[in-house]
Design a protein around this motif. Structure first.
Motif, PDB file in Angstrom:
ATOM      1  N   UNK A 137      17.296   8.905  19.903  1.00  0.00           N
ATOM      2  CA  UNK A 137      17.809   9.096  18.550  1.00  0.00           C
ATOM      3  C   UNK A 137      16.638   9.533  17.685  1.00  0.00           C
ATOM      4  N   UNK A 138      16.913   9.777  16.424  1.00  0.00           N
ATOM      5  CA  UNK A 138      15.864  10.214  15.503  1.00  0.00           C
ATOM      6  C   UNK A 138      15.936   9.391  14.232  1.00  0.00           C
ATOM      7  N   UNK A 139      14.764   9.145  13.647  1.00  0.00           N
ATOM      8  CA  UNK A 139      14.683   8.384  12.413  1.00  0.00           C
ATOM      9  C   UNK A 139      13.954   9.169  11.343  1.00  0.00           C
ATOM     10  N   UNK A 140      14.306   8.885  10.096  1.00  0.00           N
ATOM     11  CA  UNK A 140      13.764   9.623   8.963  1.00  0.00           C
ATOM     12  C   UNK A 140      13.469   8.654   7.832  1.00  0.00           C
ATOM     13  N   UNK A 141      12.514   9.010   6.991  1.00  0.00           N
ATOM     14  CA  UNK A 141      12.176   8.193   5.831  1.00  0.00           C
ATOM     15  C   UNK A 141      11.191   8.960   4.955  1.00  0.00           C
ATOM     16  N   UNK A 142      10.939   8.412   3.801  1.00  0.00           N
ATOM     17  CA  UNK A 142       9.952   8.979   2.889  1.00  0.00           C
ATOM     18  C   UNK A 142       8.874   7.931   2.652  1.00  0.00           C
ATOM     19  N   UNK A 143       7.609   8.344   2.811  1.00  0.00           N
ATOM     20  CA  UNK A 143       6.465   7.469   2.561  1.00  0.00           C
ATOM     21  C   UNK A 143       5.870   7.848   1.215  1.00  0.00           C
ATOM     22  N   UNK A 187      -1.083   9.975   4.278  1.00  0.00           N
ATOM     23  CA  UNK A 187      -0.342  10.140   3.028  1.00  0.00           C
ATOM     24  C   UNK A 187      -1.395  10.172   1.921  1.00  0.00           C
ATOM     25  N   UNK A 188      -1.633  11.361   1.332  1.00  0.00           N
ATOM     26  CA  UNK A 188      -2.678  11.481   0.308  1.00  0.00           C
ATOM     27  C   UNK A 188      -2.427  10.551  -0.885  1.00  0.00           C
ATOM     28  N   UNK A 189      -3.494  10.257  -1.624  1.00  0.00           N
ATOM     29  CA  UNK A 189      -3.387   9.447  -2.835  1.00  0.00           C
ATOM     30  C   UNK A 189      -2.375  10.069  -3.784  1.00  0.00           C
ATOM     31  N   UNK A 190      -1.625   9.231  -4.448  1.00  0.00           N
ATOM     32  CA  UNK A 190      -0.632   9.667  -5.445  1.00  0.00           C
ATOM     33  C   UNK A 190       0.253  10.783  -4.907  1.00  0.00           C
ATOM     34  N   UNK A 191       0.766  10.592  -3.705  1.00  0.00           N
ATOM     35  CA  UNK A 191       1.563  11.631  -3.061  1.00  0.00           C
ATOM     36  C   UNK A 191       2.647  10.984  -2.204  1.00  0.00           C
ATOM     37  N   UNK A 192       3.452  11.840  -1.592  1.00  0.00           N
ATOM     38  CA  UNK A 192       4.473  11.342  -0.680  1.00  0.00           C
ATOM     39  C   UNK A 192       4.589  12.268   0.517  1.00  0.00           C
ATOM     40  N   UNK A 193       5.142  11.741   1.593  1.00  0.00           N
ATOM     41  CA  UNK A 193       5.315  12.485   2.832  1.00  0.00           C
ATOM     42  C   UNK A 193       6.695  12.153   3.366  1.00  0.00           C
ATOM     43  N   UNK A 194       7.468  13.181   3.701  1.00  0.00           N
ATOM     44  CA  UNK A 194       8.830  12.961   4.170  1.00  0.00           C
ATOM     45  C   UNK A 194       8.945  13.214   5.661  1.00  0.00           C
ATOM     46  N   UNK A 195       9.613  12.313   6.351  1.00  0.00           N
ATOM     47  CA  UNK A 195      10.049  12.532   7.716  1.00  0.00           C
ATOM     48  C   UNK A 195      11.509  12.895   7.585  1.00  0.00           C
ATOM     49  N   UNK A 196      11.857  14.142   7.950  1.00  0.00           N
ATOM     50  CA  UNK A 196      13.199  14.655   7.702  1.00  0.00           C
ATOM     51  C   UNK A 196      13.618  15.604   8.818  1.00  0.00           C
ATOM     52  N   UNK A 197      14.914  15.837   8.945  1.00  0.00           N
ATOM     53  CA  UNK A 197      15.382  16.756   9.983  1.00  0.00           C
ATOM     54  C   UNK A 197      14.684  18.118   9.872  1.00  0.00           C
ATOM     55  N   UNK A 198      14.240  18.621  11.007  1.00  0.00           N
ATOM     56  CA  UNK A 198      13.602  19.932  11.038  1.00  0.00           C
ATOM     57  C   UNK A 198      12.110  19.924  10.757  1.00  0.00           C
ATOM     58  N   UNK A 199      11.533  18.763  10.474  1.00  0.00           N
ATOM     59  CA  UNK A 199      10.104  18.656  10.165  1.00  0.00           C
ATOM     60  C   UNK A 199       9.505  17.479  10.901  1.00  0.00           C
ATOM     61  N   UNK A 200       8.667  16.726  10.212  1.00  0.00           N
ATOM     62  CA  UNK A 200       8.182  15.477  10.781  1.00  0.00           C
ATOM     63  C   UNK A 200       9.372  14.540  10.950  1.00  0.00           C
ATOM     64  N   UNK A 201       9.411  13.801  12.049  1.00  0.00           N
ATOM     65  CA  UNK A 201      10.499  12.858  12.276  1.00  0.00           C
ATOM     66  C   UNK A 201      10.061  11.816  13.289  1.00  0.00           C
ATOM     67  N   UNK A 202      10.841  10.779  13.412  1.00  0.00           N
ATOM     68  CA  UNK A 202      10.574   9.705  14.347  1.00  0.00           C
ATOM     69  C   UNK A 202      11.532   9.850  15.520  1.00  0.00           C
ATOM     70  N   UNK A 221       0.820  -1.213   0.000  1.00  0.00           N
ATOM     71  CA  UNK A 221       0.000   0.000   0.000  1.00  0.00           C
ATOM     72  C   UNK A 221       0.848   1.254   0.000  1.00  0.00           C
ATOM     73  N   UNK A 222       2.006   1.138   0.580  1.00  0.00           N
ATOM     74  CA  UNK A 222       2.876   2.286   0.774  1.00  0.00           C
ATOM     75  C   UNK A 222       4.302   1.860   0.470  1.00  0.00           C
ATOM     76  N   UNK A 223       5.047   2.697  -0.195  1.00  0.00           N
ATOM     77  CA  UNK A 223       6.463   2.441  -0.395  1.00  0.00           C
ATOM     78  C   UNK A 223       7.225   3.287   0.605  1.00  0.00           C
ATOM     79  N   UNK A 224       8.311   2.736   1.119  1.00  0.00           N
ATOM     80  CA  UNK A 224       9.171   3.457   2.033  1.00  0.00           C
ATOM     81  C   UNK A 224      10.531   3.575   1.369  1.00  0.00           C
ATOM     82  N   UNK A 225      11.004   4.804   1.218  1.00  0.00           N
ATOM     83  CA  UNK A 225      12.314   5.025   0.623  1.00  0.00           C
ATOM     84  C   UNK A 225      13.152   5.882   1.559  1.00  0.00           C
ATOM     85  N   UNK A 226      14.445   5.834   1.368  1.00  0.00           N
ATOM     86  CA  UNK A 226      15.418   6.653   2.074  1.00  0.00           C
ATOM     87  C   UNK A 226      15.313   6.592   3.595  1.00  0.00           C
TER      88      UNK A 226
END
Length: 151
Positions: A41-47, A90-105, A23-28
């Motif tokens: 610690x902190x984790x990052x990825x792209x959905x 994560x909207x249809x046909x879209x992506x969401x990034x967890x990255x430093x300074x924004x959304x993150x784990x 349903x979802x791809x996870x990159x980076x």
């Protein structure tokens, strides 16, 4: 050094390919290397959602840490604050990034010391009850990132 770089490339490529039909791809995906005595610690990825419907992530957990929370960084009166996020849409046909300074784990209380070149298991929990397990390499990054301060 070359072996670590090759391992990292293979991990990143493998994660993308392994989730190509889900349903979802996870990159980076990656987790920031923390000092050995650090309790956070902190984790990052792209959905990436290539589907025609939104996909909702209700949590991200890790067997390598006691607790994990999705946070977002907000600046209030010039001070960075981390606020918990209950879910990620994560909207249809879209992506969401967890990255430093924004959304993150945020990853709390590691079960072991994690050095660059090792991997962390992350489990992405979806609203429909499905789960995705990915491997995120531990990477040493320097530069301005306050994602594990000001809690």
């Amino acid at each position: 050094m070359i072996k670590r770089a090759l391992t990292l490339v293979l991990l990143l490529a493998g994660v993308s390919l392994a989730n190509a039909d889900s349903e979802l791809q996870v990159t980076e995906p990656w987790v920031r290397e923390a000092p050995p005595t650090s309790r956070v610690s902190a984790g990052y990825l792209k959905l990436v959602n290539n589907r025609e419907n939104k996909v909702t992530v209700t949590a991200i957990s890790s067997p390598d840490f006691e607790n994990a929370e999705i946070h977002r960084t907000v600046i209030e009166d010039g001070i960075a604050r981390m606020l918990p996020v209950k879910q990620l849409d994560v909207p249809a046909s879209s992506q969401l990034s967890l990255e430093p300074g924004g959304l993150h784990l945020m990853l709390f209380e590691p079960h072991r010391s994690l050095a660059e070149g090792e991997t962390v298991t992350l489990v992405i929990h979806l609203e429909n009850g499905n789960q995705m397990t990915i491997l995120a390499p531990v990477i040493r990054k320097t530069g301005e990132d306050h994602s594990h301060h000001h809690h």
